[in-house]
Every structure is written in structure tokens, then in C-alpha cells.
Design a protein around this motif. Structure first.
Motif, PDB file in Angstrom:
ATOM      1  N   CYS A 189     -71.012  56.304 -21.962  1.00 11.31           N
ATOM      2  CA  CYS A 189     -69.985  57.278 -21.555  1.00 11.31           C
ATOM      3  C   CYS A 189     -69.836  58.311 -22.665  1.00 11.31           C
ATOM      4  O   CYS A 189     -69.567  57.960 -23.820  1.00 11.31           O
ATOM      5  N   CYS A 238     -67.357  54.832 -16.595  1.00 10.81           N
ATOM      6  CA  CYS A 238     -66.169  54.605 -17.401  1.00 10.81           C
ATOM      7  C   CYS A 238     -64.942  55.069 -16.618  1.00 10.81           C
ATOM      8  O   CYS A 238     -64.851  56.239 -16.222  1.00 10.81           O
ATOM      9  N   HIS A 239     -64.003  54.162 -16.406  1.00 13.53           N
ATOM     10  CA  HIS A 239     -62.802  54.512 -15.652  1.00 13.53           C
ATOM     11  C   HIS A 239     -61.818  55.318 -16.496  1.00 13.53           C
ATOM     12  O   HIS A 239     -60.913  55.946 -15.939  1.00 13.53           O
ATOM     13  N   ASP A 240     -61.982  55.300 -17.819  1.00 16.44           N
ATOM     14  CA  ASP A 240     -61.089  56.094 -18.672  1.00 16.44           C
ATOM     15  C   ASP A 240     -61.491  57.562 -18.709  1.00 16.44           C
ATOM     16  O   ASP A 240     -60.638  58.459 -18.720  1.00 16.44           O
ATOM     17  N   HIS A 241     -62.798  57.839 -18.735  1.00 14.91           N
ATOM     18  CA  HIS A 241     -63.269  59.216 -18.893  1.00 14.91           C
ATOM     19  C   HIS A 241     -64.024  59.742 -17.683  1.00 14.91           C
ATOM     20  O   HIS A 241     -64.221  60.961 -17.566  1.00 14.91           O
ATOM     21  N   PRO A 301     -63.235  51.783 -23.626  1.00 14.37           N
ATOM     22  CA  PRO A 301     -62.155  51.811 -22.640  1.00 14.37           C
ATOM     23  C   PRO A 301     -60.972  50.955 -23.078  1.00 14.37           C
ATOM     24  O   PRO A 301     -61.134  49.936 -23.755  1.00 14.37           O
ATOM     25  N   GLY A 302     -59.786  51.378 -22.674  1.00 14.90           N
ATOM     26  CA  GLY A 302     -58.560  50.751 -23.156  1.00 14.90           C
ATOM     27  C   GLY A 302     -58.494  49.258 -22.951  1.00 14.90           C
ATOM     28  O   GLY A 302     -57.879  48.542 -23.761  1.00 14.90           O
ATOM     29  N   ARG A 303     -59.129  48.729 -21.890  1.00 17.91           N
ATOM     30  CA  ARG A 303     -59.006  47.301 -21.625  1.00 17.91           C
ATOM     31  C   ARG A 303     -59.706  46.448 -22.684  1.00 17.91           C
ATOM     32  O   ARG A 303     -59.458  45.248 -22.774  1.00 17.91           O
ATOM     33  N   CYS A 342     -66.386  58.170 -24.537  1.00 16.84           N
ATOM     34  CA  CYS A 342     -66.246  57.067 -25.491  1.00 16.84           C
ATOM     35  C   CYS A 342     -67.076  57.327 -26.742  1.00 16.84           C
ATOM     36  O   CYS A 342     -66.626  57.085 -27.873  1.00 16.84           O
TER      37      CYS A 342
END
Length: 428
Positions: A321, A281-284, A331-333, A324
Motif C-alpha cells: 500500500c 488497504c482499508h485505511d488508504h 493499518p490501524g488494526r 502505508c
């Protein structure tokens, strides 16, 4: 065997085939679009084997020189032509799934013609006036009201879409008396291309482990240090480990992750091919699991809605993740895509005093002043309108979406626990 890079192969082939009577489009030497299909790039009727060494793809220089020389020596009499008998139009849903994507140069040219005829027919017309008249051959001998000059002009800039066997057929095609013609030698070359492609695909369908025949388009193909190999799910399951979630909650950049090879495992999503990378996960920053190249690319580069709706287990994979999962988010996207789904299901316009229930097209326009603005379009009635969804409303939609995805998994986990508790309860 002298191995050369794709870039050098492209340079050599271009140089040695200069002046070829067949117009070539050699970008596939660089792009290698069908590697997963059969480990080859096919130019005309010549199959060039691609080799993998230290994670880089190469060619045998002798193969490149030999193939280029064949095209340099290719003889083509422009006056000796044959008529191209094009197949009738077939809707995508009416095609045999096994036949979709099959090497068929006549069918490809026919598809270009019908596509362009439909574009001309529909241009400037409201949706209610669209019909199927473009599917019928018109007075000119082409579909609908299409003319040859219009077709050539429209296709002149579509290099990839006009490419067949890495050659450019439109430069050799002529149209006269309502019929389409190509040089005989070129037609025979494309006939041989069809057979070469079919033979390569047939061989690539065979499982290396048990010799069973697999799906036509690479469903059993899995990457290896030497290229793609074919392994059926049982053989893949025997060759690679099942991921059991032992890296759940571990950060992607931790030494623990770097010390475990992803390609020792089966892909967590498709469960049919060897993994190539640890998805995270690129957010977390937490690891989600091992994915094959195809699934990893699909998650990262497809539209968010495509991934959520077409990939089984996609949402639960994203929720591997820890961040999440604990926050009941994605993730935001993915947030805009979930809001789009919600609007498609709930937003309607009025037509003649009644709510229109036709399928709507939803497009995200912008994020401004704390709200996502969407444009909705009903093609049936040529109606367009906008709808704003605030950021807090979007986050609530995402949370509801996650809860719905988790509910079946939580229920499935609760049933064995309840049974175990019942088994340990003393009888009265």
C-alpha cells in the motif's frame, strides 16, 4: 442433474432421514468445512460431492435423497455393542505431522476425554501445582480423576466438538465397568468413514498437471470456476501469472483494477495457489496485490499478531500500500499487536528480588485518555500488572517495526545497484 442449494439440501436431508437410528448433526451441509480438502461433505460413510457453478456451491439432489434414505434405513441394535479401545495420550508435538487431523474416531473420543480430565485437574489450582497426573488412567477407567457423568455434562453443549462424521457419538456411547461401549453397527460405520476420508484425501493430493503427490492437507489445492483443483507450485506457476507490482499505488475502486482479473495470478503471499481477489488497504484504499482465498481470509480475520508472525512476507505485503509505505506505518488494526509484542519483549515483574524472565501473557484492555492499557500476566508466579502505552508511543513502535521489516529488502535492492554502478565506473 438437479442442482440444489446447501440450505435446501439440509432441509431435504433432515426430512428424508427423520427417525434415523444414528443421531445426525447436519450443519456441515451448510458450512462445507472441508471443501478445500477434497470437495466433499462426508456424512457417516457417504461422501456427497459439492459442485460449484457461477461462484455458488450446490449439491446433486439425487445424492442428497439417496444418502438420507440410507440413514433412514440404517439398522442399529442397541444391545449389540463393542468395547472401544482408546489410544494412549499423545502430546501434539509427539504426533506425526502427516497424521494430525487424520480421520480417527477413537483418537477423537480419547482426545475429548483427556482434554476434559486436564480441565478438571487444573481448575482452581495455581500454575505451580499443575502436573501430568491427568494423563494417567484413573480408578474409574477414565483419564485422571474424571468421571463419566462429569464428562457427559461438560460436553453436552459442545456440538461441533462432539461431532464425528457429522454424527453425535456421545448419544450412542455407554460406560460400564471401566470400559466404553458403542453399538457394533455404529462402530463399523465410523470405521468406513475413516476409509472414505482417507481415499478422498489421497485422491485430492495428486497434482492435476503432473500427477505428483502433494501435502496431505490441501497445500496445493487452488480454487477454480468448478471447485478446488490440485496443482503443484511449478504447475501453478505455469498456469498463472506472477504478480509484478504493476498495480502498486492504484486505488482499489479504480476502473483499472476492475478490468484486471485477480484469478489470472498466483497468490502473492503463499505463491502456491491461484489468487481469488485483489487485497487492498482499508485505511488508504490502495491495492496491495492478488491473494488466494485462504491468505485473504487469514489477513482479514486472523489476529493481527498471527498474520504478522506466521505469514512469510506479511509485513512487506501490507507495505505494498503506497500510503502505508510513505508514512512508514501499517493499518490501524495492527498497532495494538505490535505494542503487545514490544511489551512481551521488554516488560518484567519482580519475583523474590529478581526480574522474572518467564514468558508473559499480554492482553489489550482498552484505549482511554490517549493511551492503550494492557494487562500482563505471569502464570508462573500468578502475578498481574498493567502497562499504559500512549498513542504517540504506539505509532513510534509501529514505525520502528516497519523500518526493521524494510531494512533487509532495502539492502537486497541496494546490492545490485551498487554492483551496476561499479561496473560502469571507468577504471583509473
Amino acid at each position: 442433474m438437479a442442482q440444489i442449494s446447501p440450505k435446501l439440501a439440509h432441509t431435504y436431508f433432515t426430512e428424508f432421514s427423520a427417525g434415523s437410528a444414528v443421531p445426525l448433526d447436519l450443519d456441515d451441509l451448510l458450512n462445507m468445512r472441508h471443501l478445500r480438502r477434497h470437495n466433499h461433505v462426508v456424512i457417516g460413510d457417504v461422501a456427497l460431492r459439492c459442485y460449484k457453478n457461477k461462484s455458488k456451491w450446490t449439491y446433486d439432489e439425487r445424492d442428497i435423497r439417496r444418502a438420507a434414505q440410507e440413514f433412514a434405513d440404517f439398522s442399529l441394535d442397541a444391545d449389540d455393542v463393542v468395547e472401544v479401545q482408546l489410544p494412549a495420550y499423545r502430546d501434539h508435538n509427539g504426533q506425526d505431522p502427516e497424521g494430525r487431523g487424520r480421520a480417527d474416531w477413537r483418537g477423537q473420543i480419547a482426545a475429548w476425554l483427556f482434554w476434559q480430565a486436564r480441565e478438571k485437574h487444573n481448575e482452581g489450582r495455581p500454575y505451580e501445582e499443575w502436573d501430568d497426573s491427568w494423563k494417567r488412567i484413573g480408578a474409574s477407567g477414565l483419564p485422571g480423576a474424571l468421571t463419566w457423568d462429569e464428562f457427559v455434562a461438560a460436553r453436552s453443549g459442545e456440538r461441533l466438538r462432539e461431532n464425528i462424521a457429522n454424527t453425535r457419538p456421545l448419544e450412542l456411547m455407554t460406560f460400564a465397568g471401566g470400559s466404553l461401549f458403542v453399538p457394533r453397527a455404529y462402530a463399523e460405520l465410523l470405521d468406513r468413514w475413516e476409509q472414505v476420508e482417507e481415499d478422498l484425501v489421497a485422491r485430492a493430493r495428486i497434482c492435476k498437471g503432473c500427477a505428483a503427490g502433494g501435502p496431505r492437507w490441501g497445500g496445493w489445492r487452488t480454487p477454480s470456476p468448478l471447485g478446488y483443483v490440485t496443482l503443484c507450485p511449478p504447475c501453478s506457476g505455469a498456469a498463472f501469472q506472477q504478480y509484478t507490482g504493476h498495480l502498486r499505488g492504484v486505488l482499489y475502486d479504480s476502473p483499472r483494477v476492475r478490468g484486471i482479473r485477480a484469478d489470472d495470478y498466483l497468490c502473492r503471499l503463499c505463491a502456491e495457489t491461484r489468487a481469488t481477489a485483489w487485497d487492498h488497504c482499508h485505511d488508504h484504499g490502495f491495492v496491495r496485490g492478488p491473494l488466494c482465498g485462504s491468505c485473504n481470509t487469514f489477513e482479514g480475520k486472523s489476529s493481527p499478531r498471527s498474520f504478522l508472525e506466521r505469514q512469510d512476507g506479511a509485513v512487506l505485503h501490507l507495505l505494498e500500500c503506497r500510503g502505508c509505505l510513505e508514512q512508514r506505518t501499517l493499518p490501524g488494526r495492527y498497532h495494538v499487536g505490535i505494542a503487545e509484542r514490544h511489551l512481551e519483549a521488554t516488560e518484567y515483574h519482580r519475583h523474590r528480588g529478581r526480574s522474572c524472565r518467564r514468558q508473559r501473557w499480554v492482553r489489550h484492555v482498552e484505549l482511554a485518555h490517549g493511551a492503550h492499557r494492557f494487562e500482563l500476566d505471569c502464570w508462573w508466579h500468578s502475578q498481574k500488572w498493567t502497562k499504559d502505552v500512549t498513542v504517540p508511543e504506539t505509532l513510534a513502535l509501529v514505525r520502528d517495526f516497519v523500518d526493521q521489516a524494510l531494512a533487509p529488502a532495502q539492502l537486497e535492492a541496494a546490492v545490485p545497484a551498487a554492483r551496476a554502478a561499479a561496473d560502469t565506473t571507468p577504471s583509473a
